[in-house]
Design an enzyme around this catalytic site. Structure first.
Site, short mmCIF file in Angstrom:
data_model
loop_
_atom_site.label_atom_id
_atom_site.label_comp_id
_atom_site.label_asym_id
_atom_site.label_seq_id
_atom_site.Cartn_x
_atom_site.Cartn_y
_atom_site.Cartn_z
CB SER A 42 -1.00 -0.03 1.19
OG SER A 42 -1.85 0.85 0.89
NE ARG A 80 -9.04 1.90 10.63
CZ ARG A 80 -8.00 1.30 10.23
NH1 ARG A 80 -7.03 1.75 9.13
NH2 ARG A 80 -7.45 0.15 10.59
CG ASP A 99 -6.38 -3.83 -3.61
OD1 ASP A 99 -7.27 -3.00 -3.26
OD2 ASP A 99 -5.29 -3.83 -3.41
CG HIS A 129 -5.55 -2.31 -0.13
ND1 HIS A 129 -4.45 -2.49 -1.12
CD2 HIS A 129 -5.08 -1.62 0.77
CE1 HIS A 129 -3.66 -1.55 -0.89
NE2 HIS A 129 -3.88 -0.99 0.37
CG ASP A 130 -6.80 -4.64 5.33
OD1 ASP A 130 -6.01 -3.77 5.30
OD2 ASP A 130 -7.50 -4.56 6.23
#
Lengths: 341, 341
Positions: A135, A187, A277, A310-311
């Site tokens: 990232s 967040r 992602d 993505h994580d």
């Protein structure tokens, strides 16, 4: 595994790409494993948006003696970058130092790697075996090998490309929430972009909140995904700074290597896409790899096949580990073009 | 094209699915084209989340004499549904009527179609030739033919399924912004979900804001996509109500036909997916069509092939028109299974 933590204070003005000047630099650095005398076992890791220099906090499954990032043979350096709030120059530390300065100016990935290079020079590290990041950490890995061409043999950037217009939009809206003083909503928006629809459907589906709320009865009652997001907002609000969030998301926005920068790269580059992602779509990572090759930089493309979104570079240890091992074992093998499935 | 606008006031208590009671109902209804004496040319259109009963405002290219929704032969009825703020019972009208009531209770798609059915009975419409809607409008079209099985020959729902966990998450975060009193941020988040990455890349890319701002110099300077989103937030804030937004997004959340409801449907159903829709992914629409067929409801699946994202049913008039024409001409042709590409 030995872990060292060092706080550096560089008492000289540091001119940013924007022309603005920071009066001094604070940089917090962690080192996992023992650097040998000639520093030939040094590797560099960049953390992501909300991470710290403590690699073991967020890559626990990957780093350690005998693990993929093997601290019994190598040392892994990680610097909390300027703008962040885990020990390096941040809005908070600037406020303490100079009462008049209300906020940090715009900081770019070029600024960050240049500030880190000062540190590496001080530490006597001329070359890293590898530089790795996911990232924002991947952006910084690429920026570093572009701006300091001799600094690493190998560069691995996972889930990192210049932001698409959709990703710029996500950051813009998050900063709108910050302007209202609400880090939690920012967040929550970010969490959506870090996860995949498949991941959410599996974990939360359409179930009501696990505490027994009933969303068909009361407006304030939530679905399970709502309860999860509210919890994430709360714990993040307790651990992160609004100003740091604003600064780093802008650095993300601005990351965009020119062809001239790409051409300078000497490291062997591996760009890693993540199949699910949608913040940094795998096809965009693959396109960037093609652009690197067109610009004369030998670049492999690999893929983490995972439903985690993505994580996955943090949550899917097995897949991420498999991909990193492929990269590190690459020299003994024919050039890879396949994914890690 | 004749357009009629009628305000109905039903001075009787209306019990909602939640058990809460509305003391009365206001319903604003628009009719495009002339209803014939026996109402045999009546069609029904449901508007989406932020629309009104004025079909001509949001389906301008589709409705009119000689157009796809041909007002020279047919009449198209649209009712602003309860909870919305364009003439029907809303938080604002409730406040005026009963000072003590601060907000509307939870309203479901079942409540909405039941309130509308009262109106159709009053108007003497026993059966519609077709009922059509996109997004929330599609949910309502399906809910209507499930709860009032004889009410329509044909039902077309575009970009509508029960919300996925990701879509529930998007609504949850939007309501978090509403709780801060900010309708604009909610709209900006929604805009992302209505558009596609391809659409944003094409229209805005990574360009700086067109007014000359430079995001690499100042935190408050934006990319073009940021300027666009801020503009959208502003105009939406001027035309919509926070309470209505809160109520309708919850109705969206709760839409989820049971198998028993599906089995009751008598209308011929066409579910239309949009190829680039990530709020209601085409594959989810296709799955719902399969579920309808398994439950004995003859259901076709068609697809709007467009880069416009979820909004394509509003913005891509040509593709939407082509799909609707296929449905209306279906009786003369063998059963369709192909997309509209």
């Amino acid at each position: 595994m030995k872990v060292f933590e060092i706080d550096f204070f560089i008492d000289e003005p540091f001119t940013l790409e924007s022309g603005e000047i920071l009066p001094s630099l604070e940089l917090r650095c962690s080192i996992y494993g023992q650097l040998n005398a000639d520093k030939s076992n040094a590797n560099l890791v960049f953390h992501a948006l909300t991470g710290s220099s403590k690699i073991g906090d967020w890559w626990k499954g990957l780093i350690g003696d005998g693990k993929t990032l093997d601290t019994s043979k190598n040392a892994f350096v990680c610097v909390n970058y300027i703008g962040s709030c885990y020990g390096s120059t941040s809005a908070r530390s600037m406020k303490n130092r100079r009462k008049k300065q209300k906020e940090l100016p715009v900081i770019t990935t070029r600024d960050i790697v240049r500030s880190n290079a000062l540190l590496f020079e001080y530490m006597g590290i001329k070359k890293f075996k590898s530089v790795i990041g996911g990232s924002v950490g991947g952006m910084l890995a690429l920026q570093l090998v572009a701006d300091f061409p001799g600094i690493a043999d190998e560069c691995v950037a996972i889930g990192a490309t210049p932001l698409s217009s959709m990703a710029l939009a996500l950051n813009h809206i998050q900063r709108q929430a910050l302007a209202l003083g609400d880090l939690g909503i920012a967040r929550q928006i970010a969490m959506l972009s870090y996860k995949s629809p498949e991941n959410f459907d599996l974990r939360f589906g359409r179930r009501p909140n696990r505490n027994g709320e009933n969303p068909s009865k009361k407006h304030e009652h939530r679905f399970d995904i709502g309860g999860y997001l509210d919890h994430q907002a709360k714990i993040f609000d307790e651990r992160f700074e609004i100003e740091s969030y604003r600064i780093i998301t802008r650095a993300m926005d601005l990351f965009d290597l020119t062809n001239e920068e790409i051409e300078r790269i000497q490291a062997k580059v591996t760009l890693v896409g993540i199949s699910s992602d949608w913040l940094f779509p795998a096809k965009d990572v693959e396109k960037l790899a093609a652009r690197f090759n067109v610009n004369g930089v030998k670049t492999d493309y690999l893929e983490i096949v995972s439903d985690d979104g993505h994580d996955a570079f943090l949550s899917d240890v097995q897949e991420t580990s498999a991909v990193l091992k492929q990269v590190f074992e690459k020299r003994q093998r024919p050039r890879l073009v396949l994914c890690a499935a």
